[in-house]
Design a protein around this motif. Structure first.
Motif, PDB file in Angstrom:
ATOM      1  N   LEU A  31     -31.290  69.797  14.665  1.00 47.25           N
ATOM      2  CA  LEU A  31     -31.739  68.555  14.057  1.00 47.25           C
ATOM      3  C   LEU A  31     -30.526  67.679  13.804  1.00 47.25           C
ATOM      4  O   LEU A  31     -29.459  68.173  13.425  1.00 47.25           O
ATOM      5  N   THR A  32     -30.667  66.395  14.011  1.00 46.65           N
ATOM      6  CA  THR A  32     -29.574  65.472  13.743  1.00 46.65           C
ATOM      7  C   THR A  32     -30.092  64.253  13.008  1.00 46.65           C
ATOM      8  O   THR A  32     -31.217  63.793  13.252  1.00 46.65           O
ATOM      9  N   LEU A  33     -29.275  63.741  12.088  1.00 44.32           N
ATOM     10  CA  LEU A  33     -29.636  62.590  11.267  1.00 44.32           C
ATOM     11  C   LEU A  33     -28.473  61.606  11.249  1.00 44.32           C
ATOM     12  O   LEU A  33     -27.330  61.992  11.002  1.00 44.32           O
ATOM     13  N   GLY A  34     -28.763  60.338  11.526  1.00 44.61           N
ATOM     14  CA  GLY A  34     -27.749  59.317  11.361  1.00 44.61           C
ATOM     15  C   GLY A  34     -27.476  59.112   9.877  1.00 44.61           C
ATOM     16  O   GLY A  34     -28.373  58.734   9.114  1.00 44.61           O
ATOM     17  N   TYR A  35     -26.242  59.381   9.449  1.00 41.52           N
ATOM     18  CA  TYR A  35     -25.910  59.355   8.019  1.00 41.52           C
ATOM     19  C   TYR A  35     -25.163  58.088   7.612  1.00 41.52           C
ATOM     20  O   TYR A  35     -25.401  57.518   6.547  1.00 41.52           O
ATOM     21  N   PHE A  36     -24.248  57.654   8.472  1.00 35.86           N
ATOM     22  CA  PHE A  36     -23.417  56.499   8.137  1.00 35.86           C
ATOM     23  C   PHE A  36     -23.111  55.720   9.405  1.00 35.86           C
ATOM     24  O   PHE A  36     -22.831  56.315  10.447  1.00 35.86           O
ATOM     25  N   GLY A  37     -23.159  54.415   9.323  1.00 37.91           N
ATOM     26  CA  GLY A  37     -22.788  53.571  10.448  1.00 37.91           C
ATOM     27  C   GLY A  37     -23.915  53.389  11.453  1.00 37.91           C
ATOM     28  O   GLY A  37     -25.009  53.944  11.306  1.00 37.91           O
ATOM     29  N   PRO A  38     -23.637  52.624  12.516  1.00 39.05           N
ATOM     30  CA  PRO A  38     -24.675  52.326  13.516  1.00 39.05           C
ATOM     31  C   PRO A  38     -24.984  53.489  14.443  1.00 39.05           C
ATOM     32  O   PRO A  38     -25.994  53.469  15.149  1.00 39.05           O
ATOM     33  N   GLY A  39     -24.138  54.516  14.474  1.00 38.39           N
ATOM     34  CA  GLY A  39     -24.400  55.709  15.272  1.00 38.39           C
ATOM     35  C   GLY A  39     -23.898  55.622  16.700  1.00 38.39           C
ATOM     36  O   GLY A  39     -23.748  54.536  17.268  1.00 38.39           O
ATOM     37  N   TYR A  40     -23.616  56.793  17.271  1.00 41.54           N
ATOM     38  CA  TYR A  40     -23.213  56.848  18.680  1.00 41.54           C
ATOM     39  C   TYR A  40     -24.422  56.499  19.557  1.00 41.54           C
ATOM     40  O   TYR A  40     -25.578  56.677  19.175  1.00 41.54           O
ATOM     41  N   TRP A  41     -24.124  56.003  20.748  1.00 42.27           N
ATOM     42  CA  TRP A  41     -25.161  55.718  21.745  1.00 42.27           C
ATOM     43  C   TRP A  41     -25.340  56.935  22.652  1.00 42.27           C
ATOM     44  O   TRP A  41     -24.417  57.734  22.824  1.00 42.27           O
ATOM     45  N   SER A  42     -26.513  57.060  23.229  1.00 43.14           N
ATOM     46  CA  SER A  42     -26.767  58.103  24.222  1.00 43.14           C
ATOM     47  C   SER A  42     -27.651  57.564  25.329  1.00 43.14           C
ATOM     48  O   SER A  42     -28.613  56.831  25.063  1.00 43.14           O
ATOM     49  N   ASP A  43     -27.299  57.935  26.558  1.00 42.77           N
ATOM     50  CA  ASP A  43     -28.240  57.829  27.672  1.00 42.77           C
ATOM     51  C   ASP A  43     -28.984  59.147  27.716  1.00 42.77           C
ATOM     52  O   ASP A  43     -28.387  60.209  27.932  1.00 42.77           O
ATOM     53  N   TYR A  44     -30.303  59.095  27.511  1.00 42.14           N
ATOM     54  CA  TYR A  44     -31.111  60.295  27.415  1.00 42.14           C
ATOM     55  C   TYR A  44     -31.836  60.601  28.723  1.00 42.14           C
ATOM     56  O   TYR A  44     -32.379  59.706  29.373  1.00 42.14           O
ATOM     57  N   TYR A  45     -31.843  61.899  29.068  1.00 45.44           N
ATOM     58  CA  TYR A  45     -32.533  62.402  30.250  1.00 45.44           C
ATOM     59  C   TYR A  45     -33.311  63.659  29.836  1.00 45.44           C
ATOM     60  O   TYR A  45     -33.055  64.259  28.788  1.00 45.44           O
ATOM     61  N   GLU A  46     -34.213  64.069  30.704  1.00 49.33           N
ATOM     62  CA  GLU A  46     -34.873  65.359  30.580  1.00 49.33           C
ATOM     63  C   GLU A  46     -34.821  66.064  31.930  1.00 49.33           C
ATOM     64  O   GLU A  46     -34.692  65.411  32.973  1.00 49.33           O
ATOM     65  N   TYR A  47     -34.920  67.401  31.896  1.00 50.99           N
ATOM     66  CA  TYR A  47     -34.956  68.166  33.146  1.00 50.99           C
ATOM     67  C   TYR A  47     -35.704  69.465  32.899  1.00 50.99           C
ATOM     68  O   TYR A  47     -36.017  69.826  31.752  1.00 50.99           O
ATOM     69  N   ASP A  48     -36.009  70.174  33.980  1.00 50.90           N
ATOM     70  CA  ASP A  48     -36.732  71.446  33.906  1.00 50.90           C
ATOM     71  C   ASP A  48     -35.740  72.591  34.096  1.00 50.90           C
ATOM     72  O   ASP A  48     -35.296  72.879  35.217  1.00 50.90           O
ATOM     73  N   PHE A  49     -35.390  73.234  33.000  1.00 53.12           N
ATOM     74  CA  PHE A  49     -34.386  74.294  33.008  1.00 53.12           C
ATOM     75  C   PHE A  49     -34.766  75.430  33.950  1.00 53.12           C
ATOM     76  O   PHE A  49     -33.913  75.993  34.645  1.00 53.12           O
ATOM     77  N   GLU A  50     -36.047  75.786  33.985  1.00 57.21           N
ATOM     78  CA  GLU A  50     -36.482  76.938  34.784  1.00 57.21           C
ATOM     79  C   GLU A  50     -36.358  76.680  36.285  1.00 57.21           C
ATOM     80  O   GLU A  50     -36.400  77.620  37.076  1.00 57.21           O
ATOM     81  N   GLU A  51     -36.195  75.427  36.678  1.00 60.62           N
ATOM     82  CA  GLU A  51     -36.118  75.104  38.103  1.00 60.62           C
ATOM     83  C   GLU A  51     -34.698  75.233  38.665  1.00 60.62           C
ATOM     84  O   GLU A  51     -34.522  75.165  39.884  1.00 60.62           O
ATOM     85  N   VAL A  52     -33.699  75.385  37.814  1.00 60.85           N
ATOM     86  CA  VAL A  52     -32.323  75.398  38.310  1.00 60.85           C
ATOM     87  C   VAL A  52     -31.704  76.781  38.139  1.00 60.85           C
ATOM     88  O   VAL A  52     -32.051  77.524  37.217  1.00 60.85           O
ATOM     89  N   ALA A  53     -30.770  77.115  39.040  1.00 64.64           N
ATOM     90  CA  ALA A  53     -30.015  78.355  38.932  1.00 64.64           C
ATOM     91  C   ALA A  53     -28.738  78.142  38.125  1.00 64.64           C
ATOM     92  O   ALA A  53     -28.265  79.056  37.459  1.00 64.64           O
ATOM     93  N   GLY A  54     -28.145  76.937  38.223  1.00 65.42           N
ATOM     94  CA  GLY A  54     -26.990  76.610  37.400  1.00 65.42           C
ATOM     95  C   GLY A  54     -25.658  76.570  38.108  1.00 65.42           C
ATOM     96  O   GLY A  54     -24.620  76.411  37.454  1.00 65.42           O
ATOM     97  N   TYR A  55     -25.635  76.680  39.439  1.00 65.49           N
ATOM     98  CA  TYR A  55     -24.356  76.626  40.132  1.00 65.49           C
ATOM     99  C   TYR A  55     -23.900  75.174  40.311  1.00 65.49           C
ATOM    100  O   TYR A  55     -24.691  74.247  40.264  1.00 65.49           O
ATOM    101  N   ARG A  56     -22.596  75.004  40.487  1.00 64.41           N
ATOM    102  CA  ARG A  56     -22.027  73.662  40.621  1.00 64.41           C
ATOM    103  C   ARG A  56     -22.589  72.920  41.822  1.00 64.41           C
ATOM    104  O   ARG A  56     -22.769  73.483  42.887  1.00 64.41           O
ATOM    105  N   ASP A  57     -22.893  71.657  41.595  1.00 60.44           N
ATOM    106  CA  ASP A  57     -23.376  70.750  42.633  1.00 60.44           C
ATOM    107  C   ASP A  57     -24.823  71.031  43.029  1.00 60.44           C
ATOM    108  O   ASP A  57     -25.301  70.493  44.025  1.00 60.44           O
ATOM    109  N   GLU A  58     -25.530  71.845  42.250  1.00 55.29           N
ATOM    110  CA  GLU A  58     -26.938  72.113  42.534  1.00 55.29           C
ATOM    111  C   GLU A  58     -27.781  70.871  42.247  1.00 55.29           C
ATOM    112  O   GLU A  58     -27.643  70.262  41.180  1.00 55.29           O
TER     113      GLU A  58
END
Length: 300
Positions: free
Chosen positions: A124-151
């Motif tokens: 869990l995360t809560l913005g406590y002070f200031g305008p907060g960091y920015w994020s580009d948000y994505y989603e993915y399916d963990f079960e579909e990947v093996a995890g090797y580089r450049d996959e």
């Protein structure tokens, strides 16, 4: 993107009250009641806009009596409640803007700016002070990947947004990916992090968001370092252990570390290539993909 949690709760809790409530109830993000209990405690702690300043003043005043082991600090993290064998810990994170001296001195790497990644735990995360960091948000399916580089990975862009003051979110393990960007001005977030015994064996990745590919595994553990050191120091017993781990260890990441250890002591490129050829056929998608990547490095 992380789940946005909206709580209309103006109650204020001290850090001690928050820790006591969390310790009595525990924190299991898989259970909705436990998750919302944690979110409520974090919200109430964040409603006290003075507690963190008071905490830091007290810590600074006692530094001359510090025994060296009671707290953990870094360029970004202030540990407010360590794990102590439980299923959670609480911390504060500092997020500088590009104009801050610390950013000019060290760049964004210590603050993980510009490194798209997922997490192998919920928090869990809560913005406590200031305008907060920015994020580009994505989603993915963990079960579909093996995890090797450049996959190749099916990354789905969701939005860019900031963790502004009062915003409360649940980052979901193996689902939410974000690339953090500097806050517009100095900001602070509060976290309640889930901590579990199996966490060290769960994979966390960096991502190449432009090309939609896995970058590398971020969650290497001490056991993987130990097998590399043992093999590097020599001895038939260490080599035999690495061979057994390479073929039979239940963790694919440890199997990869064992193959890497065996390759590291080869005397020349053909010998290393032979090790990675064997690794390609060892029965693990992660190891096979990484072995092909290593062999491509040899051949250019």
């Amino acid at each position: 993107m992380p789940r946005l949690i909206t709580l209309e709760d103006e109650s204020v809790s001290s850090l001690e009250e928050c820790v006591d409530a969390m310790s009595r109830h525990g924190f299991d993000p898989r259970d909705e009641g436990s998750l919302l209990h944690g979110a409520t405690q974090l919200k109430r702690l964040g409603n006290d806009d003075r507690f963190l300043g008071d905490f830091l003043v007290a810590e600074l005043a006692d530094r001359n009596r510090d025994d060296g082991g009671s707290n953990s600090y870094g360029p970004q993290v202030i540990m407010l409640a360590p794990p102590d064998g439980g299923d959670y810990f609480i911390r504060a994170n500092i997020w500088p803007s590009e104009d801050e001296h610390m950013m000019r001195a060290s760049g964004g790497a210590p603050f993980v700016y510009g490194v798209p990644h997922d997490h192998n735990f919920d928090f869990l995360t809560l913005g406590y002070f200031g305008p907060g960091y920015w994020s580009d948000y994505y989603e993915y399916d963990f079960e579909e990947v093996a995890g090797y580089r450049d996959e190749p990975v099916n990354l789905r862009f969701v939005e860019r947004s900031a963790l502004h003051q009062g915003k409360l979110m649940h980052y979901r393990a193996h689902l939410d990916v974000h690339a953090q960007l500097p806050a517009d001005s100095l900001s602070i977030s509060l976290n309640i992090m889930h901590s579990g015994a199996a966490q060290g064996w769960l994979d966390q990745y960096s991502f190449d968001t432009e090309n939609r590919r896995i970058g590398r595994i971020l969650s290497n553990g001490s056991s993987e370092a130990f097998v590399r050191i043992a093999v590097g120091l020599g001895g038939e017993e260490a080599l035999d252990l690495a061979e057994r781990f390479a073929h039979h260890h239940p963790s694919d990441r440890m199997r990869l570390a064992a193959w890497g250890a065996l390759a590291s002591v080869c005397e020349d490129t053909p010998a290393r290539d032979s090790v990675w050829r064997r690794a390609e056929n060892s029965g693990s998608r992660l190891v096979a993909g990484e072995a092909r990547f290593r062999r491509d490095e040899f051949t250019g």
